[in-house]
Design an enzyme around this catalytic site. Structure first.
Site, PDB file in Angstrom:
ATOM      1  N   GLN A  41       0.917  -1.015  -0.204  1.00  0.00           N
ATOM      2  CA  GLN A  41       0.355   0.017   0.126  1.00  0.00           C
ATOM      3  C   GLN A  41       1.003   1.661  -0.289  1.00  0.00           C
ATOM      4  O   GLN A  41       1.290   1.498   0.838  1.00  0.00           O
ATOM      5  CB  GLN A  41      -0.818   0.276   1.358  1.00  0.00           C
ATOM      6  CG  GLN A  41      -1.899   1.192   1.096  1.00  0.00           C
ATOM      7  CD  GLN A  41      -2.795   1.449   2.406  1.00  0.00           C
ATOM      8  OE1 GLN A  41      -2.211   1.369   2.847  1.00  0.00           O
ATOM      9  NE2 GLN A  41      -3.940   1.882   2.046  1.00  0.00           N
ATOM     10  N   TYR A  50      -6.081  10.727   4.358  1.00  0.00           N
ATOM     11  CA  TYR A  50      -4.582  10.977   4.154  1.00  0.00           C
ATOM     12  C   TYR A  50      -4.395  11.872   2.393  1.00  0.00           C
ATOM     13  O   TYR A  50      -5.593  12.223   2.029  1.00  0.00           O
ATOM     14  CB  TYR A  50      -3.630   9.600   4.273  1.00  0.00           C
ATOM     15  CG  TYR A  50      -3.623   9.349   5.284  1.00  0.00           C
ATOM     16  CD1 TYR A  50      -3.241   9.478   7.037  1.00  0.00           C
ATOM     17  CD2 TYR A  50      -4.471   7.970   5.765  1.00  0.00           C
ATOM     18  CE1 TYR A  50      -3.109   9.218   7.617  1.00  0.00           C
ATOM     19  CE2 TYR A  50      -4.432   7.269   6.793  1.00  0.00           C
ATOM     20  CZ  TYR A  50      -3.972   7.914   8.095  1.00  0.00           C
ATOM     21  OH  TYR A  50      -4.219   7.289   9.150  1.00  0.00           O
ATOM     22  N   ARG A  62      -7.401   1.978  -3.188  1.00  0.00           N
ATOM     23  CA  ARG A  62      -7.926   1.969  -1.876  1.00  0.00           C
ATOM     24  C   ARG A  62      -8.871   3.410  -1.835  1.00  0.00           C
ATOM     25  O   ARG A  62      -7.728   4.197  -1.190  1.00  0.00           O
ATOM     26  CB  ARG A  62      -7.574   1.509  -0.534  1.00  0.00           C
ATOM     27  CG  ARG A  62      -8.537   1.553   0.452  1.00  0.00           C
ATOM     28  CD  ARG A  62      -7.974   1.238   2.070  1.00  0.00           C
ATOM     29  NE  ARG A  62      -8.949  -0.022   2.090  1.00  0.00           N
ATOM     30  CZ  ARG A  62      -8.645  -1.076   3.592  1.00  0.00           C
ATOM     31  NH1 ARG A  62      -7.579   0.079   4.387  1.00  0.00           N
ATOM     32  NH2 ARG A  62      -9.011  -2.277   3.783  1.00  0.00           N
ATOM     33  N   GLY A 102      -9.645  -8.097   8.353  1.00  0.00           N
ATOM     34  CA  GLY A 102      -8.308  -7.043   9.490  1.00  0.00           C
ATOM     35  C   GLY A 102      -8.404  -7.717  10.275  1.00  0.00           C
ATOM     36  O   GLY A 102      -7.205  -7.926  11.061  1.00  0.00           O
ATOM     37  N   ARG A 103      -9.054  -6.844  11.297  1.00  0.00           N
ATOM     38  CA  ARG A 103      -8.514  -6.957  12.851  1.00  0.00           C
ATOM     39  C   ARG A 103      -9.104  -8.415  13.537  1.00  0.00           C
ATOM     40  O   ARG A 103      -7.905  -9.005  13.875  1.00  0.00           O
ATOM     41  CB  ARG A 103      -9.849  -6.085  13.993  1.00  0.00           C
ATOM     42  CG  ARG A 103      -8.925  -4.561  14.057  1.00  0.00           C
ATOM     43  CD  ARG A 103     -10.115  -3.111  13.924  1.00  0.00           C
ATOM     44  NE  ARG A 103     -11.743  -3.196  13.323  1.00  0.00           N
ATOM     45  CZ  ARG A 103     -12.591  -3.191  13.046  1.00  0.00           C
ATOM     46  NH1 ARG A 103     -13.198  -2.470  13.958  1.00  0.00           N
ATOM     47  NH2 ARG A 103     -13.628  -3.146  12.705  1.00  0.00           N
TER      48      ARG A 103
HETATM   49  C1  FNR Z   1      -5.780  -0.227   9.761  1.00  0.00           C
HETATM   50  N1  FNR Z   1      -6.211   0.246   8.086  1.00  0.00           N
HETATM   51  C2  FNR Z   1      -5.386   1.054   7.659  1.00  0.00           C
HETATM   52  N2  FNR Z   1      -6.101   0.927   6.437  1.00  0.00           N
HETATM   53  C3  FNR Z   1      -5.462   1.418   5.236  1.00  0.00           C
HETATM   54  O1  FNR Z   1      -5.568   1.622   4.603  1.00  0.00           O
HETATM   55  N3  FNR Z   1      -4.029   1.347   6.050  1.00  0.00           N
HETATM   56  C4  FNR Z   1      -3.898   0.826   6.914  1.00  0.00           C
HETATM   57  O2  FNR Z   1      -2.398   1.050   7.519  1.00  0.00           O
HETATM   58  C5  FNR Z   1      -4.573   0.788   8.019  1.00  0.00           C
HETATM   59  N4  FNR Z   1      -3.745   0.563   9.159  1.00  0.00           N
HETATM   60  C6  FNR Z   1      -4.178   0.138   9.821  1.00  0.00           C
HETATM   61  C7  FNR Z   1      -3.800  -0.510  11.230  1.00  0.00           C
HETATM   62  C8  FNR Z   1      -5.115  -1.127  12.438  1.00  0.00           C
HETATM   63  C9  FNR Z   1      -3.966  -1.493  13.112  1.00  0.00           C
HETATM   64  C10 FNR Z   1      -6.084  -1.241  12.020  1.00  0.00           C
HETATM   65  C11 FNR Z   1      -6.708  -1.982  12.669  1.00  0.00           C
HETATM   66  C12 FNR Z   1      -6.386  -1.232  10.852  1.00  0.00           C
HETATM   67  C13 FNR Z   1      -8.067  -0.132   8.947  1.00  0.00           C
HETATM   68  C14 FNR Z   1      -8.214  -1.592   7.618  1.00  0.00           C
HETATM   69  O3  FNR Z   1      -7.534  -2.346   6.964  1.00  0.00           O
HETATM   70  C15 FNR Z   1      -9.406  -2.121   7.729  1.00  0.00           C
HETATM   71  O4  FNR Z   1     -10.029  -0.888   6.888  1.00  0.00           O
HETATM   72  C16 FNR Z   1     -10.938  -1.957   8.915  1.00  0.00           C
HETATM   73  O5  FNR Z   1      -9.552  -2.513  10.051  1.00  0.00           O
HETATM   74  C17 FNR Z   1     -11.718  -2.541   8.923  1.00  0.00           C
HETATM   75  O6  FNR Z   1     -11.761  -3.708   8.422  1.00  0.00           O
HETATM   76  P1  FNR Z   1     -11.899  -5.266   9.641  1.00  0.00           P
HETATM   77  O7  FNR Z   1     -10.552  -4.522  10.885  1.00  0.00           O
HETATM   78  O8  FNR Z   1     -13.302  -4.362  10.397  1.00  0.00           O
HETATM   79  O9  FNR Z   1     -11.346  -6.246   9.167  1.00  0.00           O
END
Ligand code: FNR
Length: 369
Positions: free
Chosen positions: A108, A195, A243, A337-338
């Site tokens: 990314q 961003y 994205r 993700g999480r």
């Molecule tokens: C993120 N998210 C995120 N999104 C992104 O575009 N670039 C990034 O570097 C990050 N960093 C990031 C770190 C952490 C610890 C979390 C939990 C989330 C957002 C992530 O990619 C995702 O879109 C969200 O977490 C929602 O998806 P989940 O977690 O509900 O599956």
């Protein structure tokens, strides 16, 4: 074995060649780790083990954390980057390992703009109540954006001159070239979450009066220039993705109709992977809960030709939920993700639930899912 859409392989088309083949449709979305040791943007053993274990877990496409195209584009001083050779070497090690375990990789590419130079969000920083802009005494740096604004709740960023914009576009392209040298299969351009690119796209943050602000055409110009510059330096047989924050969830903001129109233009420019998140400029006004952003993916998928690979993200945690999103044609893939931070074996576990083949390494064959 019953057919599972989630575990049916898929190909992300490339501008030439066979396309990027994925073993299933479970994608690891980008997640900042704030795990760089020396504030030099060089990924460490953490990225190797973290992303490597996601490959063991059965993910088909592993997207790195937001990786800055220039040092000043980092969210925090512990972000990873892709602006120099040392970083390329370190990412190459990650790519080699992840590829050896059957997953494809995307980096990314990111620039945080006005949301750069912060403390990031590690648990220990929270405990020390260190939030917001990184103090100058701790290495904080000057930040840039489309238009200076209070909306970020951070120290003021300066509006980019047209010369800075032109240099920045070249920096994205140079990062793309390095990403190729590091062995990534795909680039995901980070145009989401408030961003820098989103700071240009959204009328909530972009108040410029030159050709980079005002009309939809002008607000999207910076991103369109980036995509063209990146595409010119990124091999045609590798995949190109983006994205988006599909919607600001504010009437006067960037809306899903804007995203659809832009996705169509970027498809024509060679982008084939579209990941639909939302929000990031100012206070959050959006929905939440299971699959809360899936309708954004669905709307983009409906507008694009069938060979686009559109992924849904956000609140997808269960195997049947993920399967349903795909079976009902709302998306072509899902990001976990999480839930993957809690369980890097999420895809293998979902394969077990859905009666599909697991892709755990042979070393783990005696494991119980
Ligand atoms: C993120 N998210 C995120 N999104 C992104 O575009 N670039 C990034 O570097 C990050 N960093 C990031 C770190 C952490 C610890 C979390 C939990 C989330 C957002 C992530 O990619 C995702 O879109 C969200 O977490 C929602 O998806 P989940 O977690 O509900 O599956």
């Amino acid at each position: 074995m019953p057919l599972s859409k989630l575990f049916t392989p898929v190909t992300i088309p490339t501008r030439s060649g066979a396309g990027l083949m994925l073993r299933n449709r479970v994608v690891l979305p980008p997640m900042c780790q704030y795990a760089v040791d020396k504030t030099d943007g060089v990924p460490t053993d953490w990225q190797l083990v973290h992303l490597g274990s996601m490959a063991h877990g059965g993910f088909s496409l592993i997207v790195t954390e937001a990786s800055a195209v220039v040092p000043e584009g980092r969210i925090s001083d512990r972000d990873a980057g892709i602006w120099n050779e040392e970083q390329v070497q370190s990412w190459a090690r990650v790519n080699e390992y992840v590829h050896a375990h059957g997953a494809a990789t995307a980096i990314q590419l990111a620039h945080a703009g006005a949301k750069a130079s912060t403390y990031g969000w590690l648990q220990e920083l929270e405990a020390e109540q260190k939030t917001g802009s990184l103090a100058a005494s701790e290495g904080g740096w000057d930040t840039v954006t489309s238009t200076p604004s209070e909306i970020y709740g951070l120290k003021p960023a300066s509006g980019m001159t047209q010369e800075q914009i032109a240099d920045s576009v070249q920096a994205w392209a140079a990062a793309a070239e390095r990403a190729d040298a590091a062995g990534f299969d795909m680039i995901q351009i980070h145009a989401a979450h408030g961003y820098l690119i989103h700071q240009f796209l959204s009328p909530l943050s972009n108040k410029r009066t030159d050709e980079y602000g005002g009309s939809w055409e002008n607000r999207t110009r910076y991103l369109r220039e980036i995509v063209h510059a990146v595409a010119a330096r990124w091999p045609e047989n590798k995949a190109l993705g983006i994205r988006f924050s599909g919607d600001d969830w504010v009437e006067a903001g960037w809306r899903i109709a804007d995203t659809i129109k832009l996705a169509e233009e970027l498809y024509a420019a060679g982008v084939r992977a579209f990941d639909l998140s939302s929000a990031g400029i100012g206070a959050f006004h959006g929905p939440s809960g299971p699959g809360y952003q899936v309708p954004l993916a669905q709307a983009v998928k409906q507008a694009l030709p069938d060979d686009a690979f559109v992924t849904a993200v956000g609140g997808i945690t269960e195997a049947h939920q993920a399967e349903q999103i795909l079976v009902t044609g709302q998306a072509d893939g899902v990001c976990i993700g999480r839930a993957a931070l809690g369980d890097p074996q999420w895809p293998n576990r979902a394969a077990q639930v859905l009666g599909a083949s697991k892709s755990h390494p042979s070393h783990y064959w005696r494991g119980r899912w």
